[in-house]
Write an enzyme that holds these catalytic residues in place. Structure first.
Site, PDB file in Angstrom:
ATOM      1  N   ILE A 257       0.713  -1.054   0.285  1.00 27.74           N
ATOM      2  CA  ILE A 257       0.510   0.113  -0.188  1.00 27.74           C
ATOM      3  C   ILE A 257       0.673   1.344  -0.230  1.00 27.74           C
ATOM      4  O   ILE A 257       0.577   2.149  -0.738  1.00 27.74           O
ATOM      5  CB  ILE A 257      -0.779   0.067   1.105  1.00 27.74           C
ATOM      6  CG1 ILE A 257      -1.649  -1.542   1.158  1.00 27.74           C
ATOM      7  CG2 ILE A 257      -1.756   1.654   1.509  1.00 27.74           C
ATOM      8  CD1 ILE A 257      -2.493  -1.706   0.222  1.00 27.74           C
ATOM      9  N   CYS A 258       1.601   1.365   0.766  1.00 26.88           N
ATOM     10  CA  CYS A 258       2.946   2.605   0.180  1.00 26.88           C
ATOM     11  C   CYS A 258       3.060   2.424  -0.718  1.00 26.88           C
ATOM     12  O   CYS A 258       3.510   3.714  -1.335  1.00 26.88           O
ATOM     13  CB  CYS A 258       3.930   2.483   1.822  1.00 26.88           C
ATOM     14  SG  CYS A 258       3.087   1.725   3.504  1.00 26.88           S
ATOM     15  N   THR A 259       3.504   1.604  -1.223  1.00 23.56           N
ATOM     16  CA  THR A 259       4.195   2.459  -2.747  1.00 23.56           C
ATOM     17  C   THR A 259       3.721   2.549  -3.790  1.00 23.56           C
ATOM     18  O   THR A 259       3.330   3.222  -4.344  1.00 23.56           O
ATOM     19  CB  THR A 259       4.931   0.777  -3.424  1.00 23.56           C
ATOM     20  OG1 THR A 259       5.618  -0.112  -2.475  1.00 23.56           O
ATOM     21  CG2 THR A 259       5.159   0.888  -4.144  1.00 23.56           C
TER      22      THR A 259
END
Length: 223
Positions: free
Chosen positions: A49-51
């Site tokens: 998700i962070c990516t």
């Protein structure tokens, strides 16, 4: 080194800190300067998700910059990890990430800004430290916190909403109006109840006032 934590509310001064970032060392208040800043945290490098989030912010960075807004991310890893991760972010999202990412491997800044996960005490890394949740702070040139958002690690944010709220905050500051639900630049704005209809007509033009209720009056100021 971060300082002792104090309760943060809307209108609080954003705590200052010094940190290493993917763009070199910073003093946060010096980094802010005379700009608006969006500070946003992430649980960990090399996570799905962070990516996607960092790539989305990178693609919107020119629009933030046009508003005088600096972006700065934070993740609980070291600078070397950030540099390697940025390569993945750019590849996956076809992006060119240029804003700094703070290295907060010891969670000191996450603690200072109360970004830690207290909802799920099992959400910890291999050292037993709680992960950083997805927090957003919008900070104005006076270094005041103007808006906060917090999401669990499982839920990605909406970058368009972050851009929208910055636009709304800047519009209300400059024009002395407020913004209704789902407002976007160019939509009608709301005349605050503290402004009389007579004063509003003088400011915005009599034909540019739409009264729905005595306490709900709209006008349009363009984009």
């Amino acid at each position: 080194m971060a300082t002792e934590r104090v309760p943060l509310r809307l209108g609080s001064t954003a705590p200052n800190f010094k940190a290493e970032t993917s763009k070199g060392p910073i003093d946060f208040h010096e980094f802010i300067g005379d700009n608006w800043v969006v500070l946003f945290s992430h649980p960990d490098d090399f996570t799905p998700i962070c990516t996607t989030e960092l790539g989305a912010f990178a693609k919107l960075e020119p629009e933030f910059a046009a508003l005088g807004v600096k972006l700065i991310g934070l993740s609980a890893n070291n600078v070397d990890s950030h540099h390697a991760w940025i390569k993945d972010i750019n590849e996956v999202n076809n992006a060119n990430l240029t804003f700094p990412i703070i290295a907060d491997h010891d969670r000191k800044i996450a603690y200072l800004y109360d970004m830690l996960d207290y909802q799920d005490i099992t959400n910890v890394d291999q050292k037993g430290l709680p992960f950083t949740v997805r927090t957003v702070f919008v900070i104005d040139p006076n270094k005041k916190i103007r808006l906060t958002l917090a999401y669990p690690a499982s839920t990605g944010r909406n970058t368009a909403e972050v851009l929208r709220v910055v636009q709304a905050l800047q519009t209300t500051d400059k024009k002395g109006v407020t913004t209704p639900i789902n407002w976007l630049p160019g939509d009608d704005v709301v005349i605050p109840p503290t402004v009389s209809t007579e004063a509003a007509e003088e400011k915005f033009g009599k034909d540019n006032i739409r009264v729905v209720k005595p306490y709900l009056r709209f006008t349009n100021i363009g984009k």
